[in-house]
Design a protein around this motif. Structure first.
Motif, PDB file in Angstrom:
ATOM      1  N   ASN A 148       4.210   9.697  -1.447  1.00 13.95           N
ATOM      2  CA  ASN A 148       4.153   8.567  -2.373  1.00 13.95           C
ATOM      3  C   ASN A 148       3.052   8.744  -3.413  1.00 13.95           C
ATOM      4  O   ASN A 148       3.194   8.333  -4.567  1.00 13.95           O
ATOM      5  CB  ASN A 148       3.938   7.264  -1.601  1.00 13.95           C
ATOM      6  CG  ASN A 148       5.125   6.895  -0.740  1.00 13.95           C
ATOM      7  OD1 ASN A 148       6.251   6.839  -1.215  1.00 13.95           O
ATOM      8  ND2 ASN A 148       4.895   6.674   0.539  1.00 13.95           N
ATOM      9  N   THR A 171       4.729  -2.213  -4.664  1.00  9.31           N
ATOM     10  CA  THR A 171       5.658  -2.054  -3.534  1.00  9.31           C
ATOM     11  C   THR A 171       5.018  -1.250  -2.405  1.00  9.31           C
ATOM     12  O   THR A 171       5.252  -1.530  -1.223  1.00  9.31           O
ATOM     13  CB  THR A 171       6.954  -1.358  -4.003  1.00  9.31           C
ATOM     14  OG1 THR A 171       6.624  -0.105  -4.611  1.00  9.31           O
ATOM     15  CG2 THR A 171       7.689  -2.214  -5.009  1.00  9.31           C
ATOM     16  N   LEU A 172       4.194  -0.257  -2.754  1.00 10.50           N
ATOM     17  CA  LEU A 172       3.514   0.540  -1.726  1.00 10.50           C
ATOM     18  C   LEU A 172       2.514  -0.306  -0.946  1.00 10.50           C
ATOM     19  O   LEU A 172       2.449  -0.241   0.294  1.00 10.50           O
ATOM     20  CB  LEU A 172       2.786   1.727  -2.352  1.00 10.50           C
ATOM     21  CG  LEU A 172       3.614   2.936  -2.786  1.00 10.50           C
ATOM     22  CD1 LEU A 172       2.706   4.022  -3.338  1.00 10.50           C
ATOM     23  CD2 LEU A 172       4.423   3.486  -1.610  1.00 10.50           C
ATOM     24  N   GLN A 216       2.515  -3.511  -0.553  1.00 14.19           N
ATOM     25  CA  GLN A 216       3.228  -4.484   0.269  1.00 14.19           C
ATOM     26  C   GLN A 216       3.695  -3.858   1.577  1.00 14.19           C
ATOM     27  O   GLN A 216       3.729  -4.512   2.622  1.00 14.19           O
ATOM     28  CB  GLN A 216       4.418  -5.047  -0.511  1.00 14.19           C
ATOM     29  CG  GLN A 216       4.038  -6.005  -1.622  1.00 14.19           C
ATOM     30  CD  GLN A 216       5.238  -6.450  -2.452  1.00 14.19           C
ATOM     31  OE1 GLN A 216       6.349  -5.938  -2.283  1.00 14.19           O
ATOM     32  NE2 GLN A 216       5.028  -7.397  -3.355  1.00 14.19           N
ATOM     33  N   LYS A 217       4.037  -2.591   1.524  1.00  8.95           N
ATOM     34  CA  LYS A 217       4.572  -1.907   2.695  1.00  8.95           C
ATOM     35  C   LYS A 217       3.487  -1.346   3.611  1.00  8.95           C
ATOM     36  O   LYS A 217       3.584  -1.435   4.840  1.00  8.95           O
ATOM     37  CB  LYS A 217       5.495  -0.763   2.246  1.00  8.95           C
ATOM     38  CG  LYS A 217       6.223  -0.064   3.386  1.00  8.95           C
ATOM     39  CD  LYS A 217       7.204   0.965   2.852  1.00  8.95           C
ATOM     40  CE  LYS A 217       7.962   1.651   3.993  1.00  8.95           C
ATOM     41  NZ  LYS A 217       8.929   2.667   3.471  1.00  8.95           N
ATOM     42  N   TYR A 218       2.433  -0.766   3.018  1.00  7.59           N
ATOM     43  CA  TYR A 218       1.416  -0.059   3.818  1.00  7.59           C
ATOM     44  C   TYR A 218       0.048  -0.743   3.831  1.00  7.59           C
ATOM     45  O   TYR A 218      -0.862  -0.284   4.518  1.00  7.59           O
ATOM     46  CB  TYR A 218       1.228   1.369   3.299  1.00  7.59           C
ATOM     47  CG  TYR A 218       2.476   2.215   3.381  1.00  7.59           C
ATOM     48  CD1 TYR A 218       2.887   2.779   4.596  1.00  7.59           C
ATOM     49  CD2 TYR A 218       3.255   2.466   2.250  1.00  7.59           C
ATOM     50  CE1 TYR A 218       4.025   3.565   4.668  1.00  7.59           C
ATOM     51  CE2 TYR A 218       4.399   3.249   2.320  1.00  7.59           C
ATOM     52  CZ  TYR A 218       4.782   3.794   3.532  1.00  7.59           C
ATOM     53  OH  TYR A 218       5.918   4.577   3.610  1.00  7.59           O
TER      54      TYR A 218
END
Length: 327
Positions: free
Chosen positions: A65, A183-184, A186-188
């Motif tokens: 990413n 988005t990253l 929010q996920k990690y």
């Protein structure tokens, strides 16, 4: 750390950074690549020691990413700095980059299917109008200056148009990168310092493509007049001193913003950064006597009022006043 200290770092670091960048660009307009490389190298080395623990600490976000993020970040940084080579004045450069809110909102609507309030759309209109006004008036200045030399006139104006295209591309790419980061996180989870390190370390091999230009300007820097650093007493070419101060102030600026994100709300961070841009712009105009007409001031006012509307500062202040009256 107290938020006031972080605000001081942002204003002191970022405003000083603009000064040293303009000192460099005025002497050697094509020095954007060596400036970008130096900033990336310094922050990467610092992050490798203190964040990555000499490579022993594994990243919280998968490395693949970061490669995607880095491709965007590297492109934005190089294109923004290279725009200074294309007949773009520093005030216009700063005003144009202030339109990041518009680009972010536009891509948020297209990609994330977001919807916003009327005040948000009004802020978009104001910032867009401000950027258009400043850009149009700068175009007239370039055209009038170019008309003094009929041979170079059309060429100078075409280079300026290419510079505007470069700034537009960088603006949209930066907004897309922001959505990708959102988005990253929010996920990690949020790992701003880790992202700062990888965003500056991974692109370093890419500077091999720019090595001839970087080496050329390093030679030119060596040929600049000598300057004795106060207090230290060290003598070195003055352009290397400007570059060193630019790199240090860039690091102070980024660290200040990072500290603010951990100590304050995102609204406060956005307001501080917006006001910092305004102070940098005014200082650049007054200190370096850049051409700036009444139309430019009007466009600048549109940009910053629109930006403040976007952050909903007015609503926040009104709510606080109402609470204070009720108490």
């Amino acid at each position: 750390m107290h938020p006031a200290v972080a605000v001081g770092l942002v204003f002191g670091g970022c405003c000083s950074n603009v000064v040293f960048l303009e000192l460099l660009a005025r002497e050697f307009p094509g020095c954007g690549n060596i400036v970008t490389f130096s900033q990336f190298l310094f922050i990467a080395v610092e992050g490798f020691i203190f964040e990555a623990d000499f490579g022993r600490k594994r990243p919280a976000i998968p490395i693949r990413n970061y490669f995607i993020m880095v491709a965007m970040f590297f492109t934005v940084s190089v294109v923004n700095n290279y725009a200074l080579n294309l007949n773009i004045a520093m005030p216009l450069h700063m005003i144009f980059r202030s339109g990041s809110l518009i680009a972010s909102m536009a891509l948020g609507i297209i990609i994330l299917k977001k919807r916003y309030s009327v005040s948000k759309y009004t802020s978009i209109a104001l910032v867009s109008l401000g950027i258009f006004t400043c850009t149009f008036m700068s175009a007239k200045q370039v055209a009038s200056e170019s008309s003094l030399n009929q041979e170079d006139g059309p060429q100078a104006f075409l280079w300026w148009l290419l510079g505007i295209a470069a700034l537009t591309f960088a603006l949209l790419m930066s907004a897309r990168m922001g959505i990708f980061q959102e988005t990253l996180y929010q996920k990690y989870g949020k790992h701003s310092k880790e992202a700062l390190f990888y965003n500056h370390a991974l692109p370093l091999p890419g500077f091999l493509l720019l090595a001839p230009n970087i080496y050329q300007h390093a030679v030119l820097f060596n040929q600049s007049e000598l300057f004795q650093v106060p207090v230290v007493g060290l003598t070195l070419p003055i352009m290397w001193f400007y570059l060193l101060m630019n790199v240090i102030t860039q690091y102070v600026c980024i660290r200040g913003v990072f500290i603010l994100t951990t100590e304050c709300t995102s609204l406060t961070v956005t307001l501080v950064v917006t006001l910092r841009k305004f102070v940098s712009l005014i200082f650049s105009i007054l200190y370096f006597q850049n051409p700036f007409t009444g139309w430019h001031w009007l466009g600048t006012a549109f940009v910053f009022v629109g930006t403040l509307m976007y952050t909903e500062v007015w609503n926040s202040l009104l709510k606080k006043r109402r609470r204070h009256k009720e108490q």
